[in-house]
Design an enzyme around this catalytic site. Structure first.
Site, PDB file in Angstrom:
ATOM      1  CG  LEU A 199      -1.823   2.385  -0.723  1.00  0.00           C
ATOM      2  CD1 LEU A 199      -1.183   1.460  -0.426  1.00  0.00           C
ATOM      3  CD2 LEU A 199      -3.416   2.324  -0.572  1.00  0.00           C
ATOM      4  CE  LYS A 235      -5.492  -0.414  -3.305  1.00  0.00           C
ATOM      5  NZ  LYS A 235      -6.514   0.269  -2.379  1.00  0.00           N
ATOM      6  CE1 TYR A 254      -6.061  -3.953  -0.561  1.00  0.00           C
ATOM      7  CE2 TYR A 254      -7.973  -2.340  -2.272  1.00  0.00           C
ATOM      8  CZ  TYR A 254      -7.495  -2.531  -1.283  1.00  0.00           C
ATOM      9  OH  TYR A 254      -7.370  -1.235  -0.144  1.00  0.00           O
ATOM     10  CD  GLU A 268      -3.921   5.808   4.497  1.00  0.00           C
ATOM     11  OE1 GLU A 268      -3.377   5.800   3.025  1.00  0.00           O
ATOM     12  OE2 GLU A 268      -3.315   4.850   4.661  1.00  0.00           O
ATOM     13  NE  ARG A 297      -4.722 -21.084  10.121  1.00  0.00           N
ATOM     14  CZ  ARG A 297      -3.529 -20.914  11.250  1.00  0.00           C
ATOM     15  NH1 ARG A 297      -3.442 -21.590  12.056  1.00  0.00           N
ATOM     16  NH2 ARG A 297      -4.225 -19.323  12.297  1.00  0.00           N
TER      17      ARG A 297
HETATM   18  N1  PDD Z   1      -8.837   2.258  -1.375  1.00  0.00           N
HETATM   19  N2  PDD Z   1      -5.198   5.179   1.126  1.00  0.00           N
HETATM   20  C1  PDD Z   1      -5.834   3.496   1.643  1.00  0.00           C
HETATM   21  C2  PDD Z   1      -6.135   3.280   2.849  1.00  0.00           C
HETATM   22  C3  PDD Z   1      -6.862   3.270   0.684  1.00  0.00           C
HETATM   23  O1  PDD Z   1      -7.432   1.767   0.645  1.00  0.00           O
HETATM   24  C4  PDD Z   1      -6.430   3.850  -0.822  1.00  0.00           C
HETATM   25  C5  PDD Z   1      -7.380   3.183  -2.454  1.00  0.00           C
HETATM   26  C6  PDD Z   1      -6.012   4.677  -1.114  1.00  0.00           C
HETATM   27  C7  PDD Z   1      -6.374   5.608  -2.149  1.00  0.00           C
HETATM   28  O2  PDD Z   1      -5.558   5.523  -3.168  1.00  0.00           O
HETATM   29  P1  PDD Z   1      -6.310   4.903  -4.339  1.00  0.00           P
HETATM   30  O3  PDD Z   1      -5.950   6.618  -4.910  1.00  0.00           O
HETATM   31  O4  PDD Z   1      -4.452   4.476  -5.272  1.00  0.00           O
HETATM   32  O5  PDD Z   1      -7.114   4.765  -5.028  1.00  0.00           O
HETATM   33  C8  PDD Z   1      -5.202   5.402   0.413  1.00  0.00           C
HETATM   34  C9  PDD Z   1      -9.264   1.646  -2.656  1.00  0.00           C
HETATM   35  C10 PDD Z   1     -10.466   2.303  -3.073  1.00  0.00           C
HETATM   36  C11 PDD Z   1     -10.113   0.408  -2.133  1.00  0.00           C
HETATM   37  O6  PDD Z   1      -9.531  -0.011  -0.864  1.00  0.00           O
HETATM   38  O7  PDD Z   1     -11.625   0.217  -2.334  1.00  0.00           O
END
Ligand code: PDD
Length: 279
Positions: A203, A145, A31, A178, A98
């Site tokens: 990420l 992601k 996503y 993170e 599945r």
């Molecule tokens: N999350 N680290 C993780 C684990 C994340 O899921 C996200 C983003 C980030 C920041 O990435 P970016 O700057 O590209 O949004 C770092 C999104 C916003 C979410 O899961 O809703």
């Protein structure tokens, strides 16, 4: 509200995918969350680059060309008259009986939705947020992601139950990887801007990337390296970045106030630098 689901624009409340979609059964998909301000998608190309990379790591084909994805995202925004908030895109391997191994003939499923939100108020920013720390129990490919977010949900819930807004995830060696849905930053006691290098353990946030570019363009120095929880407790400032938070000041980590317990000056300057840079 209107959603896009596999080639159709449908009312959000009726939007559905099949029960044998592999996203539903195996979290077999990826996503993106793209921020929107002034009716504009922010850093859309960088998000599409990351989408393409996540998909190729899972060997799922791009469901549409980049040009067509951009046309669909623009149309979802237009139909919803989105001015501020974000666009959500999800691609799964598609529908198949599945079975863990990849199906031969599944067609990737594409969903796009939008959510209107309100910009953070100056009161919210002046207050800042609290974070807790908790062990990072995720897999070794956090650079993808993936929609498989259970450890992230558990960590975020733990934070909320502790009266905090985010959880910082901690590796076995005591370094912060993170946040559950954000990237982590500190300004050290001697004034250095630090964030972890974007390898397979985090990420690679698009907000993080743009903020790095904005900081460099402003002649600011920063260090890409892991930092420990202890170093974060002793930091002068701390903040997080994400598409939904942009640059958000952190005023407390676990029971320790950060700096003087108020949002840092450099943090607030970086927030403005970031906004100016991407708009
Ligand atoms: N999350 N680290 C993780 C684990 C994340 O899921 C996200 C983003 C980030 C920041 O990435 P970016 O700057 O590209 O949004 C770092 C999104 C916003 C979410 O899961 O809703």
């Amino acid at each position: 509200r209107i959603a896009y689901v596999n080639g159709r624009f449908v009312p959000h409340r009726d939007a559905a995918v099949h029960i044998e979609d592999r996203g539903y059964q195996f979290a077999d998909g990826v996503y993106e969350v793209v921020p929107v301000f002034y009716s504009q998608l922010i850093d859309e190309d960088a998000h599409l680059d990351r989408l393409e990379r996540s998909l190729s790591e899972l060997r799922i084909a791009m469901p549409k060309s980049r040009q067509v994805l951009k046309m669909i995202s623009a149309e979802v925004m237009r139909r919803n008259q989105l001015t501020y908030g974000f666009l959500y895109m999800q691609v799964t391997r598609g529908v198949a009986p599945r079975d863990h191994k990849f199906p031969k003939a599944a067609k990737p499923a594409l969903v796009m939705t939008v959510r209107q939100t309100k910009p953070h108020t100056s009161e919210q920013l002046e207050k800042g947020i609290k974070v807790i720390t908790t062990p990072d129990i995720r897999w070794q490919r956090r650079d993808i992601k993936s929609i498989s977010l259970l450890p992230n949900c558990l960590a975020k819930q733990e934070a909320v139950e502790a009266g905090a807004a985010e959880a910082w995830l901690v590796e076995g060696d005591g370094t912060v990887s993170e946040g559950s849905a954000t990237n982590a930053w500190i300004v050290t006691a001697d004034g250095k801007l630090v964030t972890r290098k974007a390898d397979h353990l985090i990420l690679s946030g698009i907000t993080r990337l743009s903020l790095i570019e904005a900081a460099k363009a402003a002649g600011m120095e920063f260090e890409e390296r892991p930092f420990t929880v202890e170093e974060a407790y002793a930091a002068r400032e701390a903040f997080l970045t994400s598409s939904t938070n942009l640059v958000m000041p952190i005023v407390q980590i676990d029971d320790t106030p950060v700096g003087n317990g108020h949002p840092g000056m450099l943090t607030m300057r970086l927030r403005q630098l970031y906004i100016d840079y991407v708009t």
